[in-house]
Enzyme design. Structure first.
Site, mmCIF file in Angstrom:
data_model
loop_
_atom_site.group_PDB
_atom_site.id
_atom_site.type_symbol
_atom_site.label_atom_id
_atom_site.label_comp_id
_atom_site.label_asym_id
_atom_site.label_seq_id
_atom_site.Cartn_x
_atom_site.Cartn_y
_atom_site.Cartn_z
ATOM 1 N N ASN A 1 -34.852 4.976 28.220
ATOM 2 C CA ASN A 1 -34.576 4.544 26.848
ATOM 3 C C ASN A 1 -35.839 3.927 26.268
ATOM 4 O O ASN A 1 -36.853 3.835 26.943
ATOM 5 C CB ASN A 1 -33.382 3.579 26.804
ATOM 6 C CG ASN A 1 -33.636 2.345 27.633
ATOM 7 O OD1 ASN A 1 -34.536 1.569 27.348
ATOM 8 N ND2 ASN A 1 -32.856 2.181 28.694
ATOM 9 N N ASP B 1 -26.749 3.152 31.171
ATOM 10 C CA ASP B 1 -25.325 3.034 31.526
ATOM 11 C C ASP B 1 -24.925 4.072 32.569
ATOM 12 O O ASP B 1 -24.013 3.845 33.336
ATOM 13 C CB ASP B 1 -24.458 3.209 30.278
ATOM 14 C CG ASP B 1 -24.624 2.028 29.333
ATOM 15 O OD1 ASP B 1 -24.655 0.890 29.842
ATOM 16 O OD2 ASP B 1 -24.758 2.241 28.112
ATOM 17 N N LYS C 1 -37.280 20.255 42.205
ATOM 18 C CA LYS C 1 -37.310 20.439 40.756
ATOM 19 C C LYS C 1 -36.291 21.488 40.324
ATOM 20 O O LYS C 1 -36.248 22.583 40.890
ATOM 21 C CB LYS C 1 -38.716 20.858 40.322
ATOM 22 C CG LYS C 1 -38.858 20.886 38.824
ATOM 23 C CD LYS C 1 -40.232 21.350 38.380
ATOM 24 C CE LYS C 1 -40.208 21.617 36.898
ATOM 25 N NZ LYS C 1 -41.284 22.494 36.474
ATOM 26 N N PRO D 1 -23.785 0.346 37.890
ATOM 27 C CA PRO D 1 -23.144 -0.968 37.973
ATOM 28 C C PRO D 1 -23.543 -1.808 36.766
ATOM 29 O O PRO D 1 -24.669 -1.698 36.274
ATOM 30 C CB PRO D 1 -23.745 -1.559 39.260
ATOM 31 C CG PRO D 1 -25.011 -0.801 39.493
ATOM 32 C CD PRO D 1 -24.781 0.568 38.940
ATOM 33 N N ASP D 2 -22.625 -2.612 36.259
ATOM 34 C CA ASP D 2 -22.952 -3.518 35.160
ATOM 35 C C ASP D 2 -23.475 -4.817 35.773
ATOM 36 O O ASP D 2 -22.712 -5.626 36.303
ATOM 37 C CB ASP D 2 -21.723 -3.767 34.280
ATOM 38 C CG ASP D 2 -22.098 -4.488 33.000
ATOM 39 O OD1 ASP D 2 -22.931 -5.416 33.061
ATOM 40 O OD2 ASP D 2 -21.584 -4.115 31.929
ATOM 41 N N LYS E 1 -18.276 -8.024 23.488
ATOM 42 C CA LYS E 1 -19.078 -7.787 24.706
ATOM 43 C C LYS E 1 -19.214 -9.078 25.519
ATOM 44 O O LYS E 1 -19.129 -9.068 26.739
ATOM 45 C CB LYS E 1 -20.463 -7.271 24.287
ATOM 46 C CG LYS E 1 -21.171 -6.480 25.354
ATOM 47 C CD LYS E 1 -22.431 -5.825 24.817
ATOM 48 C CE LYS E 1 -22.206 -4.428 24.292
ATOM 49 N NZ LYS E 1 -23.442 -3.780 23.840
ATOM 50 N N LYS F 1 -17.775 -9.152 29.296
ATOM 51 C CA LYS F 1 -18.665 -9.268 30.462
ATOM 52 C C LYS F 1 -18.557 -10.640 31.121
ATOM 53 O O LYS F 1 -18.903 -10.795 32.276
ATOM 54 C CB LYS F 1 -20.113 -8.996 30.042
ATOM 55 C CG LYS F 1 -20.274 -7.599 29.430
ATOM 56 C CD LYS F 1 -21.636 -7.032 29.680
ATOM 57 C CE LYS F 1 -21.790 -5.684 29.004
ATOM 58 N NZ LYS F 1 -22.874 -4.888 29.569
HETATM 59 N N1 CTP Z 1 -26.371 -4.613 31.198
HETATM 60 C C1 CTP Z 1 -26.425 -4.705 32.572
HETATM 61 N N2 CTP Z 1 -26.073 -3.640 33.352
HETATM 62 C C2 CTP Z 1 -25.694 -2.479 32.781
HETATM 63 C C3 CTP Z 1 -25.648 -2.356 31.366
HETATM 64 C C4 CTP Z 1 -26.011 -3.446 30.600
HETATM 65 O O1 CTP Z 1 -26.782 -5.772 33.076
HETATM 66 N N3 CTP Z 1 -25.371 -1.450 33.545
HETATM 67 C C5 CTP Z 1 -26.696 -5.789 30.393
HETATM 68 C C6 CTP Z 1 -27.940 -5.688 29.536
HETATM 69 O O2 CTP Z 1 -29.077 -6.184 30.233
HETATM 70 C C7 CTP Z 1 -27.585 -6.568 28.360
HETATM 71 C C8 CTP Z 1 -26.084 -6.423 28.237
HETATM 72 O O3 CTP Z 1 -25.631 -5.952 29.506
HETATM 73 O O4 CTP Z 1 -27.843 -7.918 28.615
HETATM 74 C C9 CTP Z 1 -25.571 -5.515 27.176
HETATM 75 O O5 CTP Z 1 -26.233 -4.281 27.213
HETATM 76 P P1 CTP Z 1 -25.854 -3.154 26.190
HETATM 77 O O6 CTP Z 1 -26.624 -1.929 26.505
HETATM 78 O O7 CTP Z 1 -25.922 -3.681 24.772
HETATM 79 O O8 CTP Z 1 -24.303 -2.975 26.464
HETATM 80 P P2 CTP Z 1 -23.514 -1.981 27.347
HETATM 81 O O9 CTP Z 1 -22.958 -2.668 28.534
HETATM 82 O O10 CTP Z 1 -24.330 -0.776 27.594
HETATM 83 O O11 CTP Z 1 -22.273 -1.656 26.400
HETATM 84 P P3 CTP Z 1 -22.124 -0.513 25.279
HETATM 85 O O12 CTP Z 1 -22.582 0.748 25.891
HETATM 86 O O13 CTP Z 1 -20.665 -0.563 24.996
HETATM 87 O O14 CTP Z 1 -22.929 -0.965 24.105
#
Ligand code: CTP
Length: 397
Positions: free
Chosen positions: A208, A276, A286, A303-304, A337, A341
């Site tokens: 990204n 994500d 490749k 993982p979040d 959010k 979280k």
């Molecule tokens: N984050 C994380 N691990 C992930 C995804 C996100 O720790 N797998 C953390 C990011 O570092 C940030 C927060 O979660 O602090 C929100 O990230 P964001 O990309 O805005 O949200 P998403 O969880 O991706 O939710 P959405 O796709 O619904 O916007």
């Protein structure tokens, strides 16, 4: 800032040792006391006389020098400083630190000390990139050893790449950061930053546009307030700040592991733009074009990391701060959010294409907490970082 600070400077054997002479001068100009230790190999590059003349002190060289032992034992020498600096830190010295060797004065001091240690690595690019050195770097990072550099550039041996020792003034800045006294002194803070790269095959990955600028500025601001910062970064555009513990990762899964290894911390700030999804099964070779057919990619959810840490039962940081990159209904989405979280604060920003925020130098944030919603004016990412760092310091006192 360095007035009356005591620096034990270990000079290893590398061509960069000549820069350590200038480093001594710069440190003394700023009021620091420098006690020099010269390794046997170091003495092949700079003379003991130049080192002691510049330091205004005798240079320590030998573990079994009885005069030194009767004046000051090696244990005492290792603990009588505010900071131990190893410059240049050769591949060999780093390996000795990892292995816990104590076969000369420098390695014994490093093993016996309970003082913070900062290394300024310097070596040939191939040695720096060798798997063994990479492993050693990761271990030293995990052990809490701070580092500065190396820089990329032409090398004395004719090669080009990373391996040149940081410049004396960069090392001075890292020393100042390591010794700073402020409201965050004694607090350990984790900051995640940058994008993650999720491999598809050996040459392709999902990424990204995050530059890592906001996370880097925040780590620097927290360090300037005296915090011990563990900086877990994906492959960012901007270099990591000096004087913090840097853990480099590529993927979300690696970032989670590094974050878990850094626990416990007083505060955790999640500024990384974590992918994500990853490709469920990375291809080991490749992927080739097939006639008429498009590749089929199966995804798996990453993982979040923020949610995992926010919901820790044991060792949850006192303050967990997430970021929310949104393009629509910024405040509404970020508020949801934060609850979903389980973090304490969310720093929300609008990353729509027209805002120039993602990858830019300014940020326009809304701070959302249990107490409510605060809209901050648009300002430089450095200013956002300084203001946030102060708020974090206040929340932890
Ligand atoms: N984050 C994380 N691990 C992930 C995804 C996100 O720790 N797998 C953390 C990011 O570092 C940030 C927060 O979660 O602090 C929100 O990230 P964001 O990309 O805005 O949200 P998403 O969880 O991706 O939710 P959405 O796709 O619904 O916007």
């Amino acid at each position: 800032m360095l007035a009356s600070k005591r620096i034990l400077l270990i000079i290893g054997g590398g061509i960069a040792a000549f820069k350590s002479l200038d480093l001594i001068r710069r440190l003394r100009e700023r009021g620091a006391q420098v006690t020099p230790v010269l390794t046997k190999a170091g003495a092949e590059f700079v003379t003991p006389l130049s080192v002691s003349a510049l330091a205004g002190q005798k240079v320590f060289r030998d573990l079994f020098d009885l005069t030194d032992e009767s004046e000051m034992g090696h244990i005492e020498l290792s603990r009588s400083a505010d900071l131990i600096v190893v410059a240049p830190a050769t591949a060999d010295l780093m390996a000795k630190m990892v292995g816990g060797h104590a076969d000369d004065l420098a390695s014994t001091l490093l093993l016996a000390t309970d003082t913070p240690v900062l290394i300024a690595p310097a070596m040939n690019v191939r040695m720096w990139e060798h798997r063994a050195t990479r492993r050693n770097r990761a271990t030293l990072d995990a052990d809490g050893i701070m580092s500065v550099g190396p820089n990329e550039g032409d090398m004395a041996c004719g090669d080009y790449g990373p391996g040149r020792m940081a410049e004396p003034l960069e090392i001075v800045a890292a020393i100042e950061a390591a010794l700073v006294d402020g409201p965050m002194k004694g607090k350990r803070v984790l900051v995640t930053s940058g994008p993650t790269h999720e491999p598809i095959d050996p040459v392709r990955y999902i990424a990204n546009r995050s530059s890592g600028a906001q996370g880097t500025a925040l780590a620097r601001a927290l360090s300037a307030l005296g915090a011990e910062v563990v900086f877990v970064t994906g492959p960012a555009d901007v270099p990591p700040p000096e004087g913090v513990q840097v853990v480099r990762v590529q993927t979300a899964q690696q970032m989670l592991e590094a974050v878990q290894a850094a626990m416990p911390v007083d505060a955790a700030i999640f500024a990384a733009a974590v992918a994500d999804w990853r490709v469920a099964k990375e291809s080991t070779s490749k992927m080739k074009k097939t006639k008429g057919g498009l590749p089929k990619l199966d995804f798996a959810e990453n993982p979040d990391i923020l949610a995992t840490v926010s919901q820790l039962q044991k060792h949850r940081p006192r303050l967990v701060v997430g970021f929310a990159a949104e393009t629509d209904d910024v405040v509404e989405n970020a508020t949801v959010k934060r609850k979903r979280k389980g973090c304490d604060w969310i720093v929300a920003n609008d990353v729509s294409a027209g805002t120039g925020i993602m990858g830019g130098i300014e940020n326009d944030i809304t701070l959302i907490s249990e107490e409510g919603v605060e809209d901050w004016p648009r300002m430089a990412k450095d200013q956002v970082a300084a203001r946030l760092a102060e708020r974090i310091a206040k929340a932890l006192t």
